[in-house]
Design a protein around this motif. Structure first.
Motif, PDB file in Angstrom:
ATOM      1  N   ILE A 102       0.834  -1.198   0.000  1.00 19.44           N
ATOM      2  CA  ILE A 102       0.000   0.000   0.000  1.00 19.44           C
ATOM      3  C   ILE A 102       0.872   1.253   0.000  1.00 19.44           C
ATOM      4  O   ILE A 102       0.639   2.192  -0.772  1.00 19.44           O
ATOM      5  CB  ILE A 102      -0.943  -0.009   1.216  1.00 19.44           C
ATOM      6  CG1 ILE A 102      -1.908  -1.194   1.157  1.00 19.44           C
ATOM      7  CG2 ILE A 102      -1.721   1.308   1.301  1.00 19.44           C
ATOM      8  CD1 ILE A 102      -2.729  -1.386   2.420  1.00 19.44           C
ATOM      9  N   ASP A 103       1.895   1.262   0.857  1.00 18.42           N
ATOM     10  CA  ASP A 103       2.785   2.427   0.944  1.00 18.42           C
ATOM     11  C   ASP A 103       3.559   2.625  -0.354  1.00 18.42           C
ATOM     12  O   ASP A 103       3.734   3.765  -0.820  1.00 18.42           O
ATOM     13  CB  ASP A 103       3.755   2.271   2.113  1.00 18.42           C
ATOM     14  CG  ASP A 103       3.069   2.380   3.467  1.00 18.42           C
ATOM     15  OD1 ASP A 103       1.922   2.874   3.505  1.00 18.42           O
ATOM     16  OD2 ASP A 103       3.677   1.964   4.472  1.00 18.42           O
ATOM     17  N   LEU A 104       4.035   1.530  -0.954  1.00 21.35           N
ATOM     18  CA  LEU A 104       4.784   1.627  -2.204  1.00 21.35           C
ATOM     19  C   LEU A 104       3.886   2.154  -3.318  1.00 21.35           C
ATOM     20  O   LEU A 104       4.310   3.000  -4.130  1.00 21.35           O
ATOM     21  CB  LEU A 104       5.355   0.260  -2.589  1.00 21.35           C
ATOM     22  CG  LEU A 104       6.146   0.197  -3.902  1.00 21.35           C
ATOM     23  CD1 LEU A 104       7.376   1.107  -3.840  1.00 21.35           C
ATOM     24  CD2 LEU A 104       6.548  -1.242  -4.220  1.00 21.35           C
ATOM     25  N   MET A 105       2.647   1.670  -3.375  1.00 28.08           N
ATOM     26  CA  MET A 105       1.703   2.149  -4.378  1.00 28.08           C
ATOM     27  C   MET A 105       1.476   3.646  -4.230  1.00 28.08           C
ATOM     28  O   MET A 105       1.480   4.402  -5.219  1.00 28.08           O
ATOM     29  CB  MET A 105       0.378   1.384  -4.233  1.00 28.08           C
ATOM     30  CG  MET A 105      -0.701   1.807  -5.220  1.00 28.08           C
ATOM     31  SD  MET A 105      -0.299   1.365  -6.925  1.00 28.08           S
ATOM     32  CE  MET A 105      -1.724   2.024  -7.779  1.00 28.08           C
ATOM     33  N   HIS A 106       1.295   4.090  -3.005  1.00 26.11           N
ATOM     34  CA  HIS A 106       1.064   5.509  -2.771  1.00 26.11           C
ATOM     35  C   HIS A 106       2.283   6.347  -3.147  1.00 26.11           C
ATOM     36  O   HIS A 106       2.166   7.347  -3.864  1.00 26.11           O
ATOM     37  CB  HIS A 106       0.710   5.756  -1.307  1.00 26.11           C
ATOM     38  CG  HIS A 106       0.578   7.203  -0.960  1.00 26.11           C
ATOM     39  ND1 HIS A 106      -0.588   7.908  -1.113  1.00 26.11           N
ATOM     40  CD2 HIS A 106       1.492   8.094  -0.507  1.00 26.11           C
ATOM     41  CE1 HIS A 106      -0.395   9.163  -0.762  1.00 26.11           C
ATOM     42  NE2 HIS A 106       0.858   9.302  -0.383  1.00 26.11           N
ATOM     43  N   THR A 107       3.445   5.928  -2.685  1.00 29.51           N
ATOM     44  CA  THR A 107       4.666   6.699  -2.933  1.00 29.51           C
ATOM     45  C   THR A 107       4.977   6.777  -4.423  1.00 29.51           C
ATOM     46  O   THR A 107       5.307   7.846  -4.958  1.00 29.51           O
ATOM     47  CB  THR A 107       5.848   6.064  -2.177  1.00 29.51           C
ATOM     48  OG1 THR A 107       5.553   6.050  -0.775  1.00 29.51           O
ATOM     49  CG2 THR A 107       7.130   6.848  -2.419  1.00 29.51           C
ATOM     50  N   THR A 108       4.877   5.639  -5.099  1.00 33.57           N
ATOM     51  CA  THR A 108       5.198   5.590  -6.528  1.00 33.57           C
ATOM     52  C   THR A 108       4.212   6.427  -7.340  1.00 33.57           C
ATOM     53  O   THR A 108       4.610   7.181  -8.242  1.00 33.57           O
ATOM     54  CB  THR A 108       5.164   4.127  -7.014  1.00 33.57           C
ATOM     55  OG1 THR A 108       6.091   3.353  -6.261  1.00 33.57           O
ATOM     56  CG2 THR A 108       5.515   4.038  -8.486  1.00 33.57           C
TER      57      THR A 108
END
Length: 339
Positions: free
Chosen positions: A58-64
């Motif tokens: 979830i965090d990677l999706m948001h950051t990217t």
């Protein structure tokens, strides 16, 4: 409320919080399905925790995704939406137009992809004899690194979660858990990112980040940015209506049903109006929300399920209407005023 309790716990409020962590047992699934059914009868909205999607993803999706929207316009335009290709839109549409309500354009940018966008052209051409976004090829930016891979992984996680929620839906309605399988075995789901950019100029009268609308399909799973609100749901009781905030609970997803599910259930379950407010004046922060629209096969029928049909319920949009035509019509309305 502990996330490991063998219950489908509810928090007081119009949009309950339901813990999915016990869905591995028959007893737990029964409790969760009951809680989901109650939510879908009252507001059509609920938040889920204990869903099993890794926080790291979830965090990677948001950051990217946020990194993409922060690129210069010229770089984002390299993957702009165009005939036959789905990608970036500077213009987020006019959500209220899907309900034939005129407002100024929504204040957001959009990046869109579809599970069918990776299919070959001939396969996509067979997904309806009309214009539809799921017939378009996905286009992916080269920057930031890993964007395509992250979106693919997240889309797979959302498909898995949505599919199990659909099984819980069936149980809540007294149907076999696999009831929906033949309506979703060629699903046309979409993963969308809404980037609500900083508002440097005052909005026009009636202009919102997302105007009031209902969702069009069966099921939406939304990740809101932690700590940044704005999503509101319309609660109606008798002749009175009130907009209610939907808080961004860390680690949760907001789930809601759309028009198709309301039609399939003969109105037992409700597709509820919602909107995204502007920030307070002077607040120039951005906000990112990422909904996954779990959409059925393009040729799934739009009519009440016989086992759930009830006398006096309003007729579906038109005899012989399919989910694909229904959603395509709504999409065309939303973007009908594109500059």
């Amino acid at each position: 409320m502990g996330h490991t309790r063998e219950t489908a716990a509810l928090v007081d409020g119009f949009v309950p919080v339901i813990d999915l962590s016990a869905r591995g047992s028959a007893h737990g699934r029964g409790l969760i399905a009951d809680a989901i059914g109650k939510a879908c009868e009252s507001s059509g909205f609920f938040s889920v925790v204990g869903h099993g999607v890794p926080r790291e993803l979830i965090d990677l999706m948001h950051t990217t995704t946020n990194a993409f929207f922060e690129l210069p316009d010229a770089e984002k335009d390299l993957v702009a939406n165009r005939p036959g290709v789905a990608g970036f839109r500077r213009f987020g549409g006019v959500s209220a137009l899907s309900l034939d309500q005129e407002t100024p354009p929504d204040l957001c940018e959009v990046f869109a992809s579809h599970v069918t966008g990776e299919l070959g052209e001939e396969e996509r051409d067979r997904l309806g004899d009309y214009w539809a976004p799921w017939k378009m090829a996905n286009i992916w930016p080269g920057t930031p690194a890993g964007f395509q891979e992250t979106w693919h992984e997240y889309m797979s996680a959302m498909t898995e979660l949505s599919s199990d929620i659909m099984r819980l839906f069936a149980s809540a309605l007294g149907l076999a858990e696999d009831f929906w399988d033949d309506r979703f075995d060629r699903h046309t789901s979409a993963l969308i990112a809404n980037y609500y950019y900083p508002q440097l100029e005052p909005p026009l009268p009636g202009q919102l980040r997302r105007g009031a609308h209902t969702d069009w399909g069966s099921l939406t799973v939304l990740h809101q940015e932690d700590g940044l609100g704005g999503l509101q749901v319309l609660q109606t009781s008798g002749e009175t209506s009130e907009w209610r905030d939907v808080p961004a609970i860390p680690g949760s997803f907001v789930v809601n049903i759309g028009d198709l599910m309301a039609l399939w259930t003969s109105g037992r379950w409700v597709s509820t109006m919602h909107r995204v407010l502007n920030p307070e004046r002077g607040n120039r922060s951005s906000r990112l929300s990422i909904p996954f629209f779990h959409q059925p096969n393009h040729d799934a029928p739009v009519e009440p399920i016989p086992a759930l049909a009830r006398p006096g319920y309003g007729h579906p949009p038109a005899n012989g209407m399919t989910s694909g035509r229904w959603i395509s019509t709504k999409m065309v309305k939303t973007f009908s005023t594109e500059p």
